[in-house]
Write an enzyme that holds these catalytic residues in place. Structure first.
Site, PDB file in Angstrom:
ATOM      1  N   HIS A 286       0.840  -1.204   0.000  1.00 27.82           N
ATOM      2  CA  HIS A 286       0.000   0.000   0.000  1.00 27.82           C
ATOM      3  C   HIS A 286       0.876   1.256   0.000  1.00 27.82           C
ATOM      4  O   HIS A 286       1.984   1.231  -0.486  1.00 27.82           O
ATOM      5  CB  HIS A 286      -0.971  -0.037   1.169  1.00 27.82           C
ATOM      6  CG  HIS A 286      -1.785  -1.300   1.197  1.00 27.82           C
ATOM      7  ND1 HIS A 286      -2.842  -1.529   0.352  1.00 27.82           N
ATOM      8  CD2 HIS A 286      -1.656  -2.438   1.946  1.00 27.82           C
ATOM      9  CE1 HIS A 286      -3.355  -2.732   0.585  1.00 27.82           C
ATOM     10  NE2 HIS A 286      -2.651  -3.307   1.543  1.00 27.82           N
ATOM     11  N   GLU A 301      -2.629   0.116   7.619  1.00 26.39           N
ATOM     12  CA  GLU A 301      -1.747  -0.965   7.160  1.00 26.39           C
ATOM     13  C   GLU A 301      -0.487  -0.424   6.491  1.00 26.39           C
ATOM     14  O   GLU A 301       0.608  -0.956   6.673  1.00 26.39           O
ATOM     15  CB  GLU A 301      -2.506  -1.878   6.203  1.00 26.39           C
ATOM     16  CG  GLU A 301      -1.704  -3.085   5.723  1.00 26.39           C
ATOM     17  CD  GLU A 301      -2.470  -3.962   4.764  1.00 26.39           C
ATOM     18  OE1 GLU A 301      -1.882  -4.938   4.264  1.00 26.39           O
ATOM     19  OE2 GLU A 301      -3.659  -3.666   4.496  1.00 26.39           O
ATOM     20  N   HIS A 354       2.600  -7.228   4.310  1.00 25.77           N
ATOM     21  CA  HIS A 354       1.234  -6.758   4.506  1.00 25.77           C
ATOM     22  C   HIS A 354       0.786  -7.052   5.932  1.00 25.77           C
ATOM     23  O   HIS A 354       1.462  -7.771   6.680  1.00 25.77           O
ATOM     24  CB  HIS A 354       0.279  -7.446   3.525  1.00 25.77           C
ATOM     25  CG  HIS A 354       0.374  -6.900   2.133  1.00 25.77           C
ATOM     26  ND1 HIS A 354      -0.575  -6.068   1.597  1.00 25.77           N
ATOM     27  CD2 HIS A 354       1.322  -7.066   1.169  1.00 25.77           C
ATOM     28  CE1 HIS A 354      -0.221  -5.734   0.357  1.00 25.77           C
ATOM     29  NE2 HIS A 354       0.921  -6.335   0.074  1.00 25.77           N
ATOM     30  N   GLU A 416       1.815 -11.879   5.730  1.00 22.71           N
ATOM     31  CA  GLU A 416       0.884 -11.139   6.596  1.00 22.71           C
ATOM     32  C   GLU A 416       1.306 -11.424   8.033  1.00 22.71           C
ATOM     33  O   GLU A 416       1.066 -12.507   8.558  1.00 22.71           O
ATOM     34  CB  GLU A 416      -0.550 -11.619   6.371  1.00 22.71           C
ATOM     35  CG  GLU A 416      -0.995 -11.643   4.907  1.00 22.71           C
ATOM     36  CD  GLU A 416      -1.836 -10.439   4.556  1.00 22.71           C
ATOM     37  OE1 GLU A 416      -1.774  -9.444   5.300  1.00 22.71           O
ATOM     38  OE2 GLU A 416      -2.545 -10.501   3.546  1.00 22.71           O
TER      39      GLU A 416
END
Length: 470
Positions: A286, A301, A354, A416
């Site tokens: 992101h 995030e 992430h 993640e």
């Protein structure tokens, strides 16, 4: 299937010239007339946002969306097919519980032809309108006939030519200057205390600084040894500066000034400073206008990914490995340029970072994704190392068709490290000590993979990493 939209849909289509607005209540499968899949060989559609709101489902993608929609009965379902599509983030590939207005849930599944199918499970015959908002690559699947204020505001915003996101009515910039020293370029842009801006990075040496509703009458920095261009463009959505640097890889550092404005520092680095060691491309997910998932405490995030990316780069450097970041600051970077860095610098490994998210607040643990066969052992080795060293709940490794992992020969993974939707894990992800521990564990996993014995094979050289699947 009825081809005549209800008055509500017609009003919206008239308001913004939507490319598509229809109501579907058919009891048999039939694609909407006039819609067709992209031509073979084209880049896949990348789904970047998939979110349920009070009025319906909002989907944003990398290009205009050309779906096929139809309804089924026994049981009642409304289906939206997105041809040749891939997810930008694995957190988007999930079942969304709704439980209101006759809609039970929205399920997702990948079809054999590469399409992504969205299925709305309904209690009765489905009645939806599908709207594509101008050229914004935004698709809205809303319940037909409703009059929702949020939907009205969203549609009107799609045609608002005034431009700008947030910020005051006008942002007066107070002086712009640049200086160079050795391999560093410093750019200062003065502005108001509540200065709003967005950084867009086409590549580490190509950047745009966009100021919504910005105004500037002064001079721009002259060309230097590293700064090749600083050019201003004024448009309907504000003021934009194009910044081009001499070809190379740069690490960007961003500092907001207490009195208003921002200072950007680019430092030119050699991706392969240690010519005999592998190069790892670290991809903090992101960034910029794309915050990613947002935790219950407000942590975004993109922020925890960037902090972990810097920590991982430092940990790998201490181990003698080459490592570069796809973004070193809060900049918006499309997925294709992230992949391009792998080819540009002939990288040996790719790690995308992430934070996970779920509709419930109690999901927790570590999860790792891979796509190509050449990446499976790499993902499993790093995941196993991180889960063991951090003693995190282990959700395993999964194969998923994610765009950012499209490296058929370069081992790649998406990790993640926790669920930002879980209040406890949100605090953990934001903890610098946890970030350092996670970075250490990932670096140890990468080293375990490179050394080979834990895999029952001999050590790998950088060149063999690229050419051969492990």
């Amino acid at each position: 299937m009825s081809k005549t939209p209800p008055p509500f849909a017609i009003a919206y289509r008239a308001l913004l010239g939507a490319l598509l607005a229809l109501t579907c209540t058919a009891a048999h499968a039939a694609p909407v007339a006039g819609l067709r899949a992209p031509a073979a060989g084209k880049e896949p559609l990348i789904i970047q946002v998939l979110d349920w709101r009070g009025f319906g489902l909002v989907l944003q993608a990398s290009a205009p969306i050309v779906p096929e929609v139809f309804a089924l009965n026994a049981p009642h379902r409304f289906v939206v097919d997105l041809p040749v599509a891939e997810f930008a983030d694995p957190a988007l590939s999930r079942t969304i519980p709704v439980g209101k207005d006759g809609i039970k849930q929205v399920r997702m599944a990948r079809q054999a032809n590469g399409a992504i199918r969205l299925v709305f499970d309904c209690e009765g015959a489905p009645a939806f309108q599908v709207m594509q908002l101008g050229d914004k690559a935004t698709l809205v699947v809303a319940r037909a006939g409703q009059h929702d204020a949020a939907l009205t505001a969203m549609v009107r915003a799609a045609t608002d030519d005034a431009g700008g996101v947030g910020g005051p009515a006008s942002q007066e910039l107070r002086g712009i200057w640049a200086r160079e020293q050795d391999d560093k370029v410093t750019l200062h842009v003065g502005g108001p205390k509540d200065f709003k801006y967005v950084l867009f990075q086409a590549s580490p040496d190509r950047m745009k600084l966009r100021v919504p509703r910005g105004k500037y009458q002064g001079l721009l920095p002259a060309r230097g040894k590293l700064l090749e261009r600083a050019e201003m463009k004024a448009g309907a959505d504000g003021w934009t500066m194009d910044i081009d640097l001499k070809d190379g890889h740069y690490e960007l550092h961003e500092t907001r000034d207490p009195e208003g404005g921002v200072t950007l520092v680019w430092e030119r680095v050699e991706p392969r400073a240690r010519a005999d060691r592998p190069l790892v491309v670290i991809d903090p997910g992101h960034g910029g206008a794309d915050p990613g998932a947002i935790g219950p405490g407000g942590r975004r995030e993109k922020e925890v990914c960037l902090a972990l990316g810097h920590a991982l780069r430092s940990s790998l450097s201490r181990r003698g490995l080459n490592a570069i970041l796809t973004r070193g600051a809060d900049a918006e970077v499309h997925l294709a340029p992230r992949l391009a860095l792998v080819e540009r610098w002939r990288a040996d490994l790719f790690v995308s970072l992430h934070a996970n998210s779920h509709t419930t607040g109690d999901a927790s643990g570590l999860e790792t994704y891979w796509r190509e066969p050449a990446s499976q052992i790499f993902a499993e080795t790093v995941h196993r190392t991180v889960a063991t060293l951090l003693r995190r709940p282990d959700r395993g490794t999964k194969q998923e068709k994610l765009y950012v992992l499209r490296h058929p020969r370069v081992p790649s993974l998406l990790l993640e490290s926790g669920f930002i939707s879980n209040a406890g894990e949100e605090r953990l992800l934001d903890d610098p000590e946890f970030q350092a521990q996670t970075a250490f564990a990932i670096a140890a996993g990468i080293e375990n993979y490179l050394m080979g014995p834990s895999l029952g094979s001999s050590p790998r050289s950088p060149s063999s990493l690229v050419v051969h699947a492990p």
